[in-house]
Design an enzyme around this catalytic site. Structure first.
Site, PDB file in Angstrom:
ATOM      1  N   GLY A  28      15.872  88.435  17.951  1.00 18.74           N
ATOM      2  CA  GLY A  28      15.328  88.507  16.601  1.00 18.74           C
ATOM      3  C   GLY A  28      15.771  89.831  16.029  1.00 18.74           C
ATOM      4  N   ASP A 258      22.245  94.427  13.666  1.00 17.03           N
ATOM      5  CA  ASP A 258      21.016  94.891  14.315  1.00 17.03           C
ATOM      6  C   ASP A 258      21.310  96.048  15.272  1.00 17.03           C
ATOM      7  OD1 ASP A 258      19.984  92.633  13.038  1.00 17.03           O
ATOM      8  OD2 ASP A 258      20.121  91.404  14.838  1.00 17.03           O
TER       9      ASP A 258
END
Length: 310
Positions: A28, A258
């Site tokens: 995530g 990320d």
């Protein structure tokens, strides 16, 4: 001690191993950033803020957080919801396609766990990181409360960091996303947008246009990611374009941004210059995309980052 909180959703990642076997991991956007920051800067206290279930996969997810040395004090377990899940496929160029199951995701309910007492504890942080994905998935009637809690953190001196990670399928409309993203930019101290996300929402075509667009907000630090091409930063009036050496062996582009976010912010929290932080973040992103899945194997990642002194 330096401390950062990452608020968002971690999901069960499914990937086809062969025609009859599926493997699973956990990923995530904010979780990925937290993992890569902690791997590179172990002296920083890196904490996850999320909600998971009490199901077996949620328990395994919690164990994974701990195995990555993430602080789990604010990982809340919902009594009836479960962890979200997605299936990932990649093409020959490493580009991704996702199928999601998150209607019953516990992370949608995370704001209800952020009581006044919890928020008071969060004021001890140096940074608080959130992205466009938790903005999209939290219950719509919780958003006003979310902004109030962030305002309290900002007033207490916590640096708010926003990555406008836009996923169209999570929003009722583009206008709804723009409204929430505008609020995020307005309250944040640091922003880490990608040109692609701003292009879809605001019609922005380049990193320079993105920098100009963000001048309307009171951002202390702005980092615009332009894929494998470059990164443009602006700190106060200082604007610089940083060239990035593209990676030729692209296996899976999942979590490249990320990884950049986590390592860049870790470098800045550790006193590194903007130039150093960009180069370290780019190295992390370039390493991650040479491995399948969002989280690269620990040994391979550590080996690659040791080449740049991490």
């Amino acid at each position: 001690m330096t401390k950062i909180f990452f608020l968002g959703e971690c999901m069960v990642e499914l990937r086809e191993l062969d025609d009859s076997t599926m493997g699973h991991s956990f990923a995530g956007d904010v979780y990925n950033s937290a993992v890569y920051m902690k791997r590179c800067f172990p002296t920083i206290t890196v904490s996850m803020i999320t909600a998971i279930g009490r199901d077996r996969l949620s328990e395994k997810m919690l164990s994974r957080f701990k195995s990555e040395d993430l602080d789990t004090q604010f990982v809340f377990q919902h009594p009836s919801k479960v962890a979200g899940m997605y299936f990932i496929e990649t093409d020959s160029a490493g580009e991704r396609r996702f199928t999601y199951w998150r209607n019953d995701s516990a992370a949608k309910k995370v704001v209800q766990f952020l009581t006044d007492d919890v928020v008071e504890q969060l004021t001890a942080a140096d940074m608080f990181f959130f992205s466009g994905i938790p903005l999209a998935i939290i219950d719509e009637d919780s958003r006003d409360a979310f902004w109030q809690k962030l305002a309290r953190l900002k007033q207490a001196g916590v640096k708010l960091v926003f990555d406008p990670n836009y996923r169209a399928q999570l929003w009722a409309s583009k206008d709804a996303a723009i409204e929430q993203f505008n609020k995020a930019f307005q309250i944040s101290d640091i922003a880490l947008p990608g040109v692609e996300d701003l292009s879809v929402l605001y019609g922005i075509a380049s990193a320079e246009e993105a920098i100009d667009f963000c001048q309307q907000y009171q951002l202390e630090e702005l980092v615009v990611k332009n894929g494998p091409k470059s990164v443009v930063t602006q700190i106060g009036t200082e604007r610089h374009s940083h060239q990035i050496t593209p990676v030729t062996n692209v296996v899976d582009t999942t979590s490249a941004g990320d990884a950049f976010n986590g390592v860049y912010l870790g470098a800045r929290l550790s006193g590194r210059s903007v130039f150093e932080a960009v180069q370290l973040g780019a190295k992390a992103a370039g390493t991650v995309i040479q491995h399948p899945g969002a989280i690269a194997p620990l040994a391979a990642f550590k080996q690659a980052m040791s080449e740049v002194g991490i």
